[in-house]
Design an enzyme around this catalytic site. Sequence first.
Site, short mmCIF file in Angstrom:
data_model
loop_
_atom_site.label_atom_id
_atom_site.label_comp_id
_atom_site.label_asym_id
_atom_site.label_seq_id
_atom_site.Cartn_x
_atom_site.Cartn_y
_atom_site.Cartn_z
N GLY A 54 -0.77 -1.76 3.96
CA GLY A 54 0.74 -1.16 4.10
C GLY A 54 1.67 -1.81 2.32
O GLY A 54 1.77 -1.85 2.06
N TRP A 123 -3.27 -3.82 -0.08
CA TRP A 123 -2.12 -4.58 1.03
C TRP A 123 -3.21 -5.56 1.44
O TRP A 123 -3.28 -6.63 1.54
CB TRP A 123 -0.82 -4.47 1.96
CG TRP A 123 -0.07 -5.39 2.18
CD1 TRP A 123 -0.96 -5.73 4.13
CD2 TRP A 123 0.37 -6.56 2.23
NE1 TRP A 123 -0.28 -6.86 3.98
CE2 TRP A 123 0.28 -8.02 3.34
CE3 TRP A 123 0.81 -7.30 0.64
CZ2 TRP A 123 0.91 -9.18 3.48
CZ3 TRP A 123 1.06 -8.51 0.79
CH2 TRP A 123 1.75 -8.95 1.86
N ASP A 274 -7.59 5.03 -8.52
CA ASP A 274 -6.88 4.71 -7.96
C ASP A 274 -5.48 4.54 -8.50
O ASP A 274 -5.14 3.58 -9.81
CB ASP A 274 -7.25 3.26 -7.56
CG ASP A 274 -6.28 2.57 -6.67
OD1 ASP A 274 -4.62 3.59 -6.32
OD2 ASP A 274 -7.26 1.84 -5.68
#
Length: 330
Positions: A54, A123, A274
């Site tokens: 997040g 995160w 990514d």
Amino acid sequence: MNRLAGQITASPGRLYPAAEPFARHMIEVPGGHRLYVEECGNPKGRPVLVLHGGPGGGCSPYMRRFFDPAHYRVILFDQRGCGRSQPTASVKANTTQDLIADIALIRRRLGMAGRWLLFGGSWGATLALAYAQAHPEHVAGLILRGVFLGTRAELDWFYGGGAGRFFPDLWARFQEPIPPAERGDMIAAYHRRLFDPDLGRQGRYALPWLMWENALAGLQSAPASGAPTDYARAFARLENHYFHNACFLDEGQLLRDLDRIRHLPAVIVQGRYDMVCPPVSAWELAQAWENCELIMVPASGHALSEPYISAELVRVMDGIRDDDHEKERA
């Protein structure tokens, strides 16, 4: 140990069934928050703390599936303001330092005496590093999936147009709700709207914020246009709150303070493609950390659910399990 794997070593589909929790808790922490915490697997097994991404994402049953339930005691929790923690979408007393204190409190409430493994991505990797540097005496090792160091360069990449060069159509959609004069700082522009007192206005801007990240998360991802408004609002507000405040970290702090955890073993599983957490961050961290293994996974993006990413994470956790068994036999 600092090894770069150039080939996929695990086959997709190797996941454990999602073990049902043997305990659930609502733990009160300072600042008016109540945290949802669950434990699954073996109550006497090796403890591993799962740190979700997040900020604002929350944990899910899928996150239990990387661990042999006979060997691991798996602890998951929803961070302040998201998931099943309360109050939803609240940023009051919600900083990286608060989350580090929450993890320390969870340890005490669960009666943890020894050291635990930290398992987190994106995160969750940021928070794992920050917590480990604050409390290295409680950490046995780190397993990180996708590395985000909370730097200005990383935020500029994702919200300043870098990733938009690869996805110009999705970048245009992300910018569309914001007047052209404000698009020079998308984090600040969304912050003004996500923190408008009107909940309806917050919701209208939360969904495009969430859609931008979801659309880039995996090689086959699609925008999350059907996400519930409450989830989108919590995710967007929490993530924007942290990024608007530079993740409540000094610039370069996690690399600067690496000496505090340099003795700990770490494994990074990083998707080669990514776009949310570009591989350069994982590369820089591994180059500075002699006791860290970097596994660069081809044919994979950012998401935890990417099939080869998931398979590699299971392989890593099974390897730690088997190493534990070898030590016990010795």
